[in-house]
Design a protein around this motif. Structure first.
Motif, short mmCIF file in Angstrom:
data_model
loop_
_atom_site.label_atom_id
_atom_site.label_comp_id
_atom_site.label_asym_id
_atom_site.label_seq_id
_atom_site.Cartn_x
_atom_site.Cartn_y
_atom_site.Cartn_z
N PHE A 1 0.82 -1.21 0.00
CA PHE A 1 0.00 0.00 0.00
C PHE A 1 0.86 1.26 0.00
O PHE A 1 1.74 1.43 0.84
N ASP A 2 0.59 2.14 -0.96
CA ASP A 2 1.19 3.47 -1.04
C ASP A 2 0.50 4.18 -2.20
O ASP A 2 0.03 3.55 -3.15
N HIS A 3 0.42 5.49 -2.14
CA HIS A 3 -0.20 6.29 -3.21
C HIS A 3 -1.62 5.80 -3.53
O HIS A 3 -2.03 5.79 -4.70
N GLU A 4 -2.38 5.44 -2.49
CA GLU A 4 -3.72 4.89 -2.73
C GLU A 4 -4.64 5.87 -3.45
O GLU A 4 -5.54 5.44 -4.20
N LYS A 5 -4.42 7.17 -3.25
CA LYS A 5 -5.25 8.17 -3.92
C LYS A 5 -5.21 8.00 -5.43
O LYS A 5 -6.21 8.22 -6.12
N TRP A 6 -4.04 7.61 -5.93
CA TRP A 6 -3.85 7.50 -7.37
C TRP A 6 -3.99 6.08 -7.89
O TRP A 6 -4.43 5.87 -9.03
N LEU A 7 -3.60 5.11 -7.09
CA LEU A 7 -3.48 3.74 -7.59
C LEU A 7 -4.60 2.81 -7.12
O LEU A 7 -4.73 1.71 -7.66
N GLY A 8 -5.39 3.23 -6.14
CA GLY A 8 -6.48 2.39 -5.67
C GLY A 8 -6.31 1.99 -4.22
O GLY A 8 -5.22 2.07 -3.65
N ASP A 9 -7.42 1.56 -3.62
CA ASP A 9 -7.43 1.28 -2.19
C ASP A 9 -7.34 -0.19 -1.84
O ASP A 9 -7.66 -0.60 -0.73
N ASP B 1 0.45 13.01 3.19
CA ASP B 1 -0.43 12.09 2.46
C ASP B 1 -0.08 10.63 2.71
O ASP B 1 -0.65 9.73 2.07
N LYS B 2 0.82 10.36 3.63
CA LYS B 2 1.23 8.99 3.93
C LYS B 2 0.42 8.42 5.11
O LYS B 2 -0.26 9.15 5.83
N ASN B 3 0.54 7.12 5.29
CA ASN B 3 -0.15 6.42 6.37
C ASN B 3 0.64 6.61 7.66
O ASN B 3 1.51 5.80 8.00
N LEU B 4 0.34 7.69 8.38
CA LEU B 4 1.11 8.03 9.57
C LEU B 4 1.03 6.93 10.62
O LEU B 4 2.05 6.55 11.21
N ARG B 5 -0.16 6.43 10.87
CA ARG B 5 -0.32 5.41 11.90
C ARG B 5 0.45 4.14 11.53
O ARG B 5 1.14 3.56 12.38
N GLY B 6 0.34 3.68 10.30
CA GLY B 6 1.03 2.47 9.89
C GLY B 6 2.54 2.58 10.03
O GLY B 6 3.22 1.65 10.47
N ILE B 7 3.09 3.74 9.67
CA ILE B 7 4.54 3.96 9.77
C ILE B 7 4.95 4.00 11.24
O ILE B 7 5.94 3.37 11.64
#
Length: 455
Positions: free
Chosen positions: A212-220, A361-367
């Motif tokens: 998962f990364d860049h979900e806004k552009w590549l999908g969820d 725009d990154k997954n702060l919690r996951g990181i």
């Protein structure tokens, strides 16, 4: 490579190119002239060439157009710039994590064998020139200035206007075409299917681990993200793929079957010689890089592989700056988990003074969930990137995960490093490649040389 030793025809993808072929010829003569000239007192005079700083300022201004995925503009650019990579073997690399390391390894191995190479990567750490390399050397300031002057004048009246990444890709590919290289290694910027680098016909498609990364552009979902990455697979072109999660693997297999593209999954790690980049995960990246070189039918011997891997350079990949400081560009949860594993491989149970900066725009919690267990304390400095996450928000995320983990918010990178050095723990600087670049510039005493870029 053919029997004569000349690499086969890697050219711009010709699909839909006919409509653009005569785009310049169909424009009125006055319009063509005016885009390369300015009106001074009623007379047209040539526009002055840009300096390096002016060229970068113009290029960076294109970030206002944002990210526009699609291939029409880049195909038109390559056609009008007469970019042709015929004679070069093109290796195209997509994936979520490991792309930069794999590209650097392929480049280093091929140069160790004596081939002339071109390497296109993103983002840069300190200077834009890192993105475009010929035979290991960065593109010169003059080449950037002259190339961007040419492109600026060419696209002045285009609608839609090319984006920052489209222009950067065109500059790199034009440089490679003019250099008459044996091998060109292209790293995708975002996704793959509609990424500007996908306008080039490749000889091998490489896919590194997808997550998962860049979900806004590549999908969820992993399936959607994998579909975009697998878009670099082309009919009949060999595919080399790192081990993937099941959801991604199914998508890649289906795409390869549809394209009748030979597909090889690389599941074993390389262990025959030392690698210049630390961490067990780099052994997996090395195996993928070697498989890609073999799939391209590039003549490489074991000595070149060993020499190339031993001397490979890829800054901000668990980079040991000195005896106390580690810099890593991990910027999504999967990369942060790999970083935490690598930290334990090297430092065991010893915890880090963590200096962390993450883009908003990154997954702060996951990181943070991945890194908190290896941290003794955390410093959250203010950084130069306009995309940086709000520090109070980041602090709240950290506190919600590990309330007992002490943190502070220094006013700048220099202050964060000064505080960290007073503490006994080794220092881990991570969260973003943009942040890693700012830190490296500071540590080198070249803070003013840091060319901040949102993309």
């Amino acid at each position: 490579m053919s029997d004569s030793g000349v690499f086969g025809g890697a050219r711009p993808d010709r699909h839909d190119r006919a409509s653009q072929k005569n785009a310049g010829a169909n424009q009125p003569t006055a319009q063509l002239f005016c885009r390369d000239a300015v009106n001074v007192g009623g007379a047209f005079v040539p526009r002055p060439p840009l300096t390096y700083k002016e060229a970068l300022a113009w290029l960076y201004s294109l970030q206002r157009f944002g990210i526009k995925l699609g291939l029409e503009n880049i195909r038109r650019l390559l056609a009008e710039l007469h970019v042709d990579l015929h004679g070069s073997c093109v290796i195209h690399v997509a994936g979520t994590n490991g792309k930069g390391s794999v590209c650097a390894m392929i480049d280093s191995i091929c140069r160790a064998q004596g081939y002339r190479t071109g390497l296109f990567i993103s983002p840069h750490l300190i200077t834009f020139r890192e993105r475009i390399r010929v035979n290991g050397g960065m593109i010169s300031q003059d080449a950037v200035a002259n190339g961007l002057t040419l492109i600026r004048d060419l696209v002045a009246n285009w609608q839609p206007h090319p984006t920052f990444f489209e222009v950067t890709t065109a500059l790199g590919l034009k440089s490679f075409a003019e250099a008459k290289l044996d091998i060109v290694i292209l790293e995708t910027g975002l996704g793959g299917r509609l990424d500007a680098t996908n306008a080039i016909q490749s000889d091998v498609s490489v896919i590194t681990p997808i997550d998962f990364d860049h979900e806004k552009w590549l999908g969820d979902s992993l399936e959607k993200i994998a579909a975009e990455k697998a878009g670099i697979i082309k009919p009949g072109v060999p595919v080399v793929c790192a081990a993937q999660r099941d959801e991604a693997e199914k998508v890649i297999r289906a795409r390869a079957i549809a394209c009748e593209a030979p597909l090889q999954f690389v599941t074993e790690s390389y262990g025959r010689s030392a690698i210049g980049l630390p961490g067990d995960y780099q052994k997996q990246n090395a195996a993928v890089a070697i498989a890609a070189v073999h799939a391209a039918k590039i003549g490489i011997d074991e000595k070149a592989i060993a020499r190339g891997l031993a001397t490979v350079e890829c800054p901000a990949r668990f980079q040991k700056w000195d005896g106390k400081v580690i810099i890593d560009g991990a910027h999504n949860p999967a990369a942060a988990r790999v970083l935490a594993r690598t930290w334990r491989e090297i430092f065991g149970d010893q915890r880090a003074t963590l200096i962390l900066a993450v883009l908003s725009d990154k997954n702060l919690r996951g990181i943070c969930e991945a890194l908190a267990p290896i941290a003794e304390s955390v410093l959250l400095p203010k950084i130069r990137s306009e995309r940086a996450a709000d520090l109070e928000v980041l602090a709240r995320v950290l506190s919600s995960i590990t309330p007992s983990l002490p943190y502070s918010i220094p006013k700048c990178v220099g202050e964060a490093l000064a505080v960290a050095r007073t503490r006994p723990n080794p220092i881990l600087i991570t969260g973003s490649l943009h942040f890693a670049g700012e830190v490296l510039a500071y540590l080198r005493g070249e803070a003013a040389a840091f060319e901040e870029c949102a993309q």
